[in-house]
Design an enzyme around this catalytic site. Structure first.
Site, PDB file in Angstrom:
ATOM      1  N   THR A  90     -25.485  15.035  25.641  1.00  0.00           N
ATOM      2  CA  THR A  90     -25.466  15.412  24.221  1.00  0.00           C
ATOM      3  C   THR A  90     -26.904  15.480  23.724  1.00  0.00           C
ATOM      4  O   THR A  90     -27.739  14.665  24.126  1.00  0.00           O
ATOM      5  CB  THR A  90     -24.702  14.328  23.430  1.00  0.00           C
ATOM      6  OG1 THR A  90     -23.325  14.441  23.743  1.00  0.00           O
ATOM      7  CG2 THR A  90     -24.880  14.465  21.938  1.00  0.00           C
ATOM      8  N   ARG A 140      -9.603  16.615  21.224  1.00  0.00           N
ATOM      9  CA  ARG A 140     -10.382  15.399  20.920  1.00  0.00           C
ATOM     10  C   ARG A 140     -11.737  15.764  20.285  1.00  0.00           C
ATOM     11  O   ARG A 140     -12.431  16.673  20.730  1.00  0.00           O
ATOM     12  CB  ARG A 140     -10.612  14.631  22.223  1.00  0.00           C
ATOM     13  CG  ARG A 140     -11.442  13.363  22.090  1.00  0.00           C
ATOM     14  CD  ARG A 140     -12.905  13.583  22.409  1.00  0.00           C
ATOM     15  NE  ARG A 140     -13.664  12.340  22.381  1.00  0.00           N
ATOM     16  CZ  ARG A 140     -14.995  12.294  22.427  1.00  0.00           C
ATOM     17  NH1 ARG A 140     -15.700  13.394  22.498  1.00  0.00           N
ATOM     18  NH2 ARG A 140     -15.625  11.132  22.380  1.00  0.00           N
ATOM     19  N   GLY A 154     -15.432  13.853  19.083  1.00  0.00           N
ATOM     20  CA  GLY A 154     -16.208  12.619  19.139  1.00  0.00           C
ATOM     21  C   GLY A 154     -16.982  12.408  17.857  1.00  0.00           C
ATOM     22  O   GLY A 154     -16.648  12.958  16.799  1.00  0.00           O
ATOM     23  N   THR A 174     -25.857   9.306  20.442  1.00  0.00           N
ATOM     24  CA  THR A 174     -25.225   9.780  21.676  1.00  0.00           C
ATOM     25  C   THR A 174     -24.537   8.598  22.345  1.00  0.00           C
ATOM     26  O   THR A 174     -25.048   7.487  22.309  1.00  0.00           O
ATOM     27  CB  THR A 174     -26.262  10.412  22.633  1.00  0.00           C
ATOM     28  OG1 THR A 174     -25.614  10.650  23.895  1.00  0.00           O
ATOM     29  CG2 THR A 174     -27.462   9.521  22.863  1.00  0.00           C
ATOM     30  N   GLY A 175     -23.386   8.854  22.949  1.00  0.00           N
ATOM     31  CA  GLY A 175     -22.684   7.760  23.600  1.00  0.00           C
ATOM     32  C   GLY A 175     -21.186   7.927  23.471  1.00  0.00           C
ATOM     33  O   GLY A 175     -20.701   9.047  23.215  1.00  0.00           O
ATOM     34  N   GLY A 227     -18.235   8.317  21.852  1.00  0.00           N
ATOM     35  CA  GLY A 227     -18.042   8.714  20.465  1.00  0.00           C
ATOM     36  C   GLY A 227     -17.017   7.927  19.672  1.00  0.00           C
ATOM     37  O   GLY A 227     -17.180   7.728  18.469  1.00  0.00           O
TER      38      GLY A 227
HETATM   39  N1  ASP Z   1     -21.055  11.217  21.646  1.00  0.00           N
HETATM   40  C1  ASP Z   1     -20.515  12.320  22.389  1.00  0.00           C
HETATM   41  C2  ASP Z   1     -19.021  12.333  22.226  1.00  0.00           C
HETATM   42  O1  ASP Z   1     -18.424  11.273  22.219  1.00  0.00           O
HETATM   43  C3  ASP Z   1     -20.826  12.302  23.832  1.00  0.00           C
HETATM   44  C4  ASP Z   1     -22.237  11.905  24.216  1.00  0.00           C
HETATM   45  O2  ASP Z   1     -23.047  11.605  23.380  1.00  0.00           O
HETATM   46  O3  ASP Z   1     -22.548  11.964  25.409  1.00  0.00           O
HETATM   47  O4  ASP Z   1     -18.462  13.396  22.176  1.00  0.00           O
END
Ligand code: ASP
Length: 338
Positions: A204, A232, A234, A255-256, A258
């Protein structure tokens, strides 16, 4: 008289914070600052070939270049954020735009959001499939519609109607992401529950900027999580969860995993702590990731920037693609040790 006028704010601040690390109230801010991320996740130096490592660094530098040229020329934080994100969306390296991950059904559903710290204007798109640059679609929602958040087919129709750059579905095909989907599906077959590979997805992208006029902006763009289904969404397109910008506090892009970032409203939570408490940006950002999210299993990272040009780039994963630039200083990093 003049002397005491200038001394007063710093004195008050030190008493209030009781913290020597607190930066003085009248600190000179850099003329501009741009901070970017290309996603947090299981990113280990031992798994990375030198060629891939350098490809990531080159692309992060390019993203910094494209935003810095705008900021150095007196352009807006919003334009710098969009430009830096577009560079990463065009690269197959990141899970955004061209390099987006696949859904369970083998399609690509892209999410993005953007926010202007001057007036809290915001725009977001979720589950879109036609825009080459989802960040531009989010910005168009902010600037060309009376709404904040458009999703799915309706958002795609809006994108076509206003004439944004569109691409066909095969534009988003990359072998690497396809292989990740096949692997995730295989893993799923061997398990009872339905998972969407939170540990292995990364890439991301996001940016936060401070322009020469003292304004902040933030943006985030993603393909979401590999093997996601049921439309879905995020945190990335959710204003207050994945993205936030407010000149009265800070600009944030996350980022992470979600689901956790939505539940803890991470981007807004950080801005609120900075605005309403004496917490330093870096300390507040770490506290949210390490004390709130980590104990419940929510991994990830964020970038944040305040109006004095102070930066935070914490993460709880092995690594996070990240970098920043301001006059006289430029940093790009990937792993924890850097
Ligand atoms: N935060 C993003 C999501 O959950 C994914 C990511 O940041 O890698 O869609």
């Amino acid at each position: 008289m003049k002397g005491s006028w200038f001394l007063l704010p710093a004195t008050l601040l030190m008493i209030h914070s009781g913290c020597e690390q607190q930066q003085p109230a009248r600190q000179e801010r850099p003329a501009y600052t741009l901070v970017i991320h290309g996603g947090a996740g299981a990113i280990r130096q031992s798994d990375m070939s030198p060629a891939l490592d350098s490809a990531y660094r080159i692309k992060l530098q390019e993203a910094l270049d494209s935003g810095e040229v705008i900021l150095a020329g007196g352009g807006s934080a919003l334009d710098a954020v969009s430009a830096a994100i577009r560079v990463m969306e065009d690269s197959p390296l990141f899970n955004a735009g061209k390099g987006a991950v696949f859904t369970h059904d083998g399609t690509n559903e892209l999410d993005a959001s953007i926010m202007d710290g001057r007036d809290l204007q915001a725009g977001a798109v979720g589950g879109i499939s036609l825009a080459r640059h989802p960040i531009d679609a989010a910005r168009a929602v902010m600037e060309k519609s009376e709404h904040v958040f458009l999703t799915g087919q309706g958002a795609d129709r809006f994108i076509v109607e206003i004439g944004l750059d569109t691409v066909s579905p095969d534009y988003f095909f990359t072998q690497r992401r396809w292989d990740s989907l096949l692997k995730a599906r295989q893993q799923e077959e061997g398990e009872s529950g339905i998972r969407s590979s939170p540990d292995t997805k990364f890439g991301t992208v996001g940016a936060v900027a401070l322009d020469q006029h003292g304004h902040l902006a933030a943006g985030t763009s993603t393909g979401g999580m590999t093997n996601k289904r049921w439309n879905r969404l995020g945190d990335s397109p959710v204003i207050g969860a994945g993205t936030w910008a407010d000149d009265r506090s800070c600009a944030v892009s996350c980022t992470g995993h979600g689901e956790y970032f939505i539940r803890y409203a991470v981007a807004h939570e950080l801005a609120a702590r900075v605005r309403y408490t004496s917490a330093r940006l870096e300390d507040a950002a770490r506290a949210i990731l390490e004390d709130d999210l980590l104990p419940v299993g929510g991994l990830g990272g964020l970038i944040a920037l305040d109006t004095l040009g102070r930066i935070a780039m914490p993460f709880t994963t092995d690594g996070m693609y990240r970098g920043f630039v301001r006059p006289g200083e430029r940093v790009v990093a990937i792993y924890r040790e850097e």
